[in-house]
Design an enzyme around this catalytic site. Sequence first.
Site, mmCIF file in Angstrom:
data_model
loop_
_atom_site.group_PDB
_atom_site.id
_atom_site.type_symbol
_atom_site.label_atom_id
_atom_site.label_comp_id
_atom_site.label_asym_id
_atom_site.label_seq_id
_atom_site.Cartn_x
_atom_site.Cartn_y
_atom_site.Cartn_z
ATOM 1 C CE LYS A 155 29.811 -42.873 -38.756
ATOM 2 N NZ LYS A 155 30.544 -41.742 -38.191
HETATM 3 C C1 LIG Z 1 30.701 -41.413 -36.859
HETATM 4 C C2 LIG Z 1 31.788 -40.462 -36.570
HETATM 5 C C3 LIG Z 1 32.507 -40.503 -35.370
HETATM 6 C C4 LIG Z 1 32.168 -41.478 -34.272
HETATM 7 O O1 LIG Z 1 32.396 -42.801 -34.652
HETATM 8 P P1 LIG Z 1 31.704 -43.992 -33.830
HETATM 9 O O2 LIG Z 1 32.025 -45.220 -34.572
HETATM 10 O O3 LIG Z 1 30.241 -43.685 -33.819
HETATM 11 O O4 LIG Z 1 32.290 -43.942 -32.468
HETATM 12 C C5 LIG Z 1 33.553 -39.628 -35.208
HETATM 13 N N1 LIG Z 1 33.876 -38.730 -36.154
HETATM 14 C C6 LIG Z 1 33.195 -38.635 -37.312
HETATM 15 C C7 LIG Z 1 33.583 -37.604 -38.311
HETATM 16 C C8 LIG Z 1 32.143 -39.500 -37.566
HETATM 17 O O5 LIG Z 1 31.471 -39.426 -38.724
#
Ligand SMILES: *Cc1c(COP(=O)(O)O)cnc(C)c1O
Length: 460
Positions: free
Chosen positions: A112
């Site tokens: 993120k």
């Molecule tokens: C947010 C997240 C996901 C999922 O990603 P999306 O974009 O919501 O599909 C997978 N793994 C981790 C560690 C995340 O923080």
Amino acid sequence: MRYISTRGQAPELNFEEAMLTGLARDGGLYVPAEWPQMSADDIAALAGLPYEEVAFRVMKPFVDETFSDAEFREIIQRAYAGFDHAARCPMVQTGPNDWLLELHHGPTLAFKDVAMQLIGQMFETSLKRSGQRVTIVGATSGDTGSAAIEAFRGLSSVDVFILYPHGRVSEVQRRQMTTPVEDNVHALAVDGDFDTCQALVKDMFNDLEFRDRVRLAGVNSINWARVLAQAVYFFTAAVSLGAPARKVSFTVPTGNFGDIFAGYVAKRMGLPIDRLVIATNQNDILHRTLQSGAHEKEGVAPSISPSMDIQVSSNFERLLFDLYDREGSAIAQLMDELKENGQFTLSQGALDRLRAEFDSGRASEEETLAEIRLMAETTGHVICPHCAVGTKVAREAHGSAPMVTLATAHAAKFPDAVEQACGIRPDLPPRMADLYERPERLTRLPGELSALEKHIEGTL
Ligand SMILES: *Cc1c(COP(=O)(O)O)cnc(C)c1O
């Protein structure tokens, strides 16, 4: 570049407006009116460039006039300066034709950060220019919230409120949200699951009076700028493995469909991606959709990969928009059905197109634990549970093309599950070693719109 809503009833916006708005006023999501193309020569020319330069070339056509070239280059530089690896998103090889794309070298140890750090810098540049102030409200299953708080803490033109499901995020995730001391950041522990939090944020955006009063802005993965920032690493990874001359496949641990949709964007732009594989945990609505064509909500079952404990996969709407020939009214109808009946069924044409672009697989809790152990034993890499869902599904989906699995978080974010799986307790990096000692600050609230709106207005 113009941005249009997936439901066809909201005004067209430019990049800056779409970025600051988040959710469209008709409840839809903003998507670019067309997909800019990169030729094989453009893609070949990315080989060996720094991550920041690839980011500039991939994103510039979408950002258009919002930032000058010089301004945008500076924004990108600042965004990734805090990453602890010079390649920003490095690859490691784990098998003869298998790689991990490590996306966890940012300040909160999850992918993120790649988008959120960029958004923080873009918001700051844009709001400073206009002298505006905005209120950012976001829902998190754990990692988005900490990344948002980290990206916006201390910025003068922004207040950030993050809703997370009380008791359903890992301790590291919670502490990353509750320990920053800046008074423009606010962690809200909501009674309910992630879908409750996400629905509350959507309802807040649909309360147009409240939305205008507090100048609401969104940074959830419904924000187009986030998806865009994530398209970049599909390019750096594929080019390092021989694209455009060679096709590359990706497996993406998926929850809200943002990260994998970014891969789809890269493909639409011309990157020769062979397969895009959706990997889900036991909350497998997307895997079931690919199998049966029925998109059917079930209850969320908490898992050891909590950032994927999602049944309402918001960004899937962006893909549906393309699967239905960009007919906003068709999407509005599907979304109404989902809200009313908890399900809809894809048309045969849409399902065929979906299957032509994507594969899918799921990993149960036991399979995820076994995969962490297997990876530790056979490669020496200690991976997080989300990533393990990915590598397990990747192994089953493997074709002849190189397979890249996205390593979405650092194992130390989920130490209990990792230790249970392989007996190794991963350490936090030194810069975060005192996280468990820092004092926490949070507000516990019921999962009700009126209570939340009142709290937010009272705090501003
Ligand atoms: C947010 C997240 C996901 C999922 O990603 P999306 O974009 O919501 O599909 C997978 N793994 C981790 C560690 C995340 O923080």
